[in-house]
Every structure is written in C-alpha cells, then in structure tokens.
Design an enzyme around this catalytic site. Structure first.
Site, PDB file in Angstrom:
ATOM      1  N   HIS A 112       0.871  -1.186   0.000  1.00  0.00           N
ATOM      2  CA  HIS A 112       0.000   0.000   0.000  1.00  0.00           C
ATOM      3  C   HIS A 112       0.905   1.233   0.000  1.00  0.00           C
ATOM      4  CE1 HIS A 112      -3.006  -2.856   2.074  1.00  0.00           C
ATOM      5  NE2 HIS A 112      -3.127  -2.893   0.767  1.00  0.00           N
ATOM      6  N   GLU A 115       1.372   4.191   2.566  1.00  0.00           N
ATOM      7  CA  GLU A 115       1.867   3.883   3.916  1.00  0.00           C
ATOM      8  C   GLU A 115       3.388   4.046   3.927  1.00  0.00           C
ATOM      9  OE1 GLU A 115      -1.977   0.941   4.151  1.00  0.00           O
ATOM     10  OE2 GLU A 115       0.018   0.044   4.366  1.00  0.00           O
ATOM     11  N   HIS A 135       3.321  -2.340   6.932  1.00  0.00           N
ATOM     12  CA  HIS A 135       2.202  -1.445   6.549  1.00  0.00           C
ATOM     13  C   HIS A 135       2.074  -0.265   7.505  1.00  0.00           C
ATOM     14  CE1 HIS A 135      -0.154  -4.034   3.645  1.00  0.00           C
ATOM     15  NE2 HIS A 135       0.764  -4.881   4.075  1.00  0.00           N
ATOM     16  N   GLU A 141       1.835  -3.205  11.459  1.00  0.00           N
ATOM     17  CA  GLU A 141       1.128  -1.952  11.196  1.00  0.00           C
ATOM     18  C   GLU A 141       1.713  -0.851  12.073  1.00  0.00           C
ATOM     19  OE1 GLU A 141      -1.260  -1.435   8.982  1.00  0.00           O
ATOM     20  OE2 GLU A 141      -1.946  -3.462   8.466  1.00  0.00           O
TER      21      GLU A 141
HETATM   22 ZN    ZN Z   1      -1.599  -1.422   4.353  1.00  0.00          ZN
END
Ligand code: ZN
Length: 372
Positions: A164, A167, A257, A333
C-alpha cells in the site's frame, strides 16, 4: 503574488477546488481506476507571511474516515523534517491553518518516502558488501521490483513493504532494517546472517508510490488482495515476489504497513488459515510479546480482530505465506497518528522511529531465530 498549489511531483497528490481569500479548498485525488484515497502531499507557494486555512473537503468520503479524528497533518519547509500541526476534523472536512515565513511549504499525510529516495536506498544498499541485488520483475508502469538477499544461513526470511504505497512509514522501516542488515560490525546482524538468509523487497508498489496513491497499483489493484492468484496483467508486482518465494521457501515473513485509525504499532497474524496449528501460532505470539517487552514503541493490546477458524482471507500475503510455506508470517502496522503509549507531541510517529522499530524487530528476530 497569488497562492499556487502544486502536487505534480514524485508522490504528490492534491486537487485545488477553490481559493477564497485566506481559505483554500482542496480534494485528495482517487487512486487511478479505484475508489481509494487518503494520501495527500502537496506544495504551496506564494503564502509567505499569510495565515491560510487549508480545507480538504472530501476527507469524509476517503477510504478510512476513522483515520481523521485525532490525526495531525505533517508540515515541512525543507522536505527533511516533518512536524505535526494542529488539525481539525468536522463534517467530513479536514482543516488546518499555517502561517510561516518561508517561501515554500509542503504538507503531507505522513513524511513522504518518494521513488527518488527509494532509488537512492536501492543504490546505496546494492553497494554494501555481502549484498546480492536482484530485479525480480517489473510493475505495470515498467518500474523495477528490487530485492536484496543478505546472509547465508539456512532459515529463509522475507521482509517486504509498501504493498500500500501511501503507507510511507513502511519504507522508512525498511531503511532502518537494511541499515542494520548491512552493518557488518553489529553482533545482532552477524547472528542473523549466520542463521538466516534475508530477502528484502523495500517497495512492492513503485507505481502507486510515484502516482501518489493510497492503496493500489497503476491498474487500481490492491496488491494485498492478490496473493492467492496474482497475474501478469493485474498484479505482476505480487506475482514476481511470490514466484521468488516459491523458489526459496519461507520460514519467517514480515509484511510492513501503516494503519490510518489505530494510534499504536501492532502486528496481525494468520489466525484462521486452513493449516493453522497452535504450535506455529505460538511462534508468532512469542515474537509479538518479546517485541512489546523489548521496546516502548510496541504493544499487544490494540490491533485488528483475529479471523475465526477457517475464515482467513488467503488473498492477503500474511495468510497466504503462512498457509503456503508453513511460515511464521505477520503484518506489521505502524500508525499515521502516533504510538500513544510513548507519544511524541512534536513529530508523532515519524521516519526516525519507524527506522528504529526496524532495528528492534531484527533484534527480537535474533532472539528467536533458532525456534523459527
Ligand atoms: Zn496497508
């Protein structure tokens, strides 16, 4: 002099709606061929000495509106230091004020990690002794998918980031991890490289990075929903990495992420995969608990709901890699907000801390590598 808004650069994203006196209304552009949007990064000229109110008027219909309450915009006048500024969110509009004495100012969702910086990281890493560079494939726009192999131990470790592209903290983390893995004088590194071979893909989605996307590649495809059936037409970025994993096998994997809403660092595992065993799961939980004990920048209380048995989404890389290889796989994350348990009122969660967390993850991996 009139105010000029510009995002026509590497990673830029904004659209000017209207300038009305000292108020500037803006919109974030959607990812190409997709409904996702949240990442913004733009430059302002001609506003020196004026107090301007910036309003992102479509924030409420972005991909993760829960990301805005409690969020603070990042500002920079040199594109090096990115500080947080007071930011309001009400009625679907994200709003902040800025009055500065610099000729130019940049605003972004998070400290950007541009393709230019990525290319510099790739060049510098490739020059380090003991590092093997491979171009695993090409993105849809023809950009290189770069992978570094480091070490010669039997355990196969895969680290990959930025499926992604918005990010950006994920590639700051990678910069820290690569810095540590190429530090030949470091004892943690020496242990890891004797016991494992690392395969590191610092940016899975260069097209989305350059285009200023939040979540998708040049075809509007979310790469982290492609791992069960990646294709050359839709997701060559995943296909080439997964094929390379098939060649090496995978013992440990981390997919890096950022999360819009939760103000903390956390891990997500692979609960719910068909071949789940408590024994494999415990290796993941052990890593998470050790990381929380190791650094105040990690915790295990906040995070995503776990999938129930048999319900794991195998299109996501962590689940697919755990199922396919029997790997200890996890998604890291990091927050766009801050790690509230150890908050920094000036910078929030930041490039420096993302890099440091990369170091911490490797230190903990060195503790457990014999059990993986
Ligand atoms: Zn992500």
């Amino acid at each position: 002099m009139s105010i000029q808004i510009n995002a026509a650069f590497d990673g830029g994203n904004i659209r000017l709606v209207a300038i009305t006196g000292d108020r500037i209304d803006l919109e974030i552009a959607q990812d190409h061929q997709s409904d996702f949007f949240q990442w913004f990064y733009f430059r302002v000229a001609g506003a020196k000495g004026r107090k301007i109110t910036y309003r992102i008027v479509n924030a409420g219909s972005s991909a993760y509106p829960f990301g805005w309450p409690g969020y603070k915009t990042r500002v920079s006048t040199d594109r090096i230091d990115w500080r947080m500024i007071e930011t309001r969110y009400a009625d679907g509009v994200l709003e902040f004020d800025w009055e500065g004495d610099s000729e130019l100012v940049w605003f972004a969702y998070f400290a950007p990690y541009t393709m230019e910086r990525h290319d510099a990281l790739v060049a510098a890493t490739a020059l380090q002794p003991g590092v093997i560079h491979r171009q695993l494939g090409l993105s849809l726009d023809g950009r290189a998918i770069d992978c570094f192999s480091i070490g010669d131990g039997p355990k196969q470790v895969w680290l990959y980031a930025r499926q992604h592209p918005g990010e950006s903290m994920a590639e700051w983390w990678m910069e820290g991890a690569l810095e540590r893995l190429t530090d030949s004088g470091d004892p943690v590194t020496a242990t890891l490289l004797a016991k494992a071979t690392f395969h590191v893909v610092p940016n899975m989605n260069p097209d989305g990075t350059f285009r200023g996307h939040l979540r998708t590649n040049a075809a509007g495809v979310n790469l982290n929903r492609e791992w069960h059936t990646p294709t050359a037409e839709q997701s060559p970025e995943v296909l080439c990495v997964r094929n390379a994993m098939d060649e090496t096998g995978v013992a440990f994997a981390m997919d890096v992420h950022g999360d819009e809403a939760i103000p903390a660092n956390f891990l997500a595992g692979f609960e719910g995969i068909p071949s789940w065993t408590d024994e494999l799961g415990e290796k993941y939980y052990d890593f998470a608990r050790r990381l929380a004990a190791h650094t105040p920048d990690f915790q295990v209380e906040k995070g995503y709901e776990k999938s129930s048995p048999g319900k794991a989404n195998l299109s996501m890389s962590t689940n697919q890699v755990a199922e396919r290889f029997g790997a200890v796989a996890m998604t890291l994350e990091m927050p766009f907000k801050d790690h509230d348990a150890n908050a920094d009122p000036e910078f929030g969660w930041s490039p420096e801390r993302s890099k440091q967390l990369g170091h911490s993850c490797l230190e903990v991996l060195a503790e457990v590598i014999d059990t993986i």
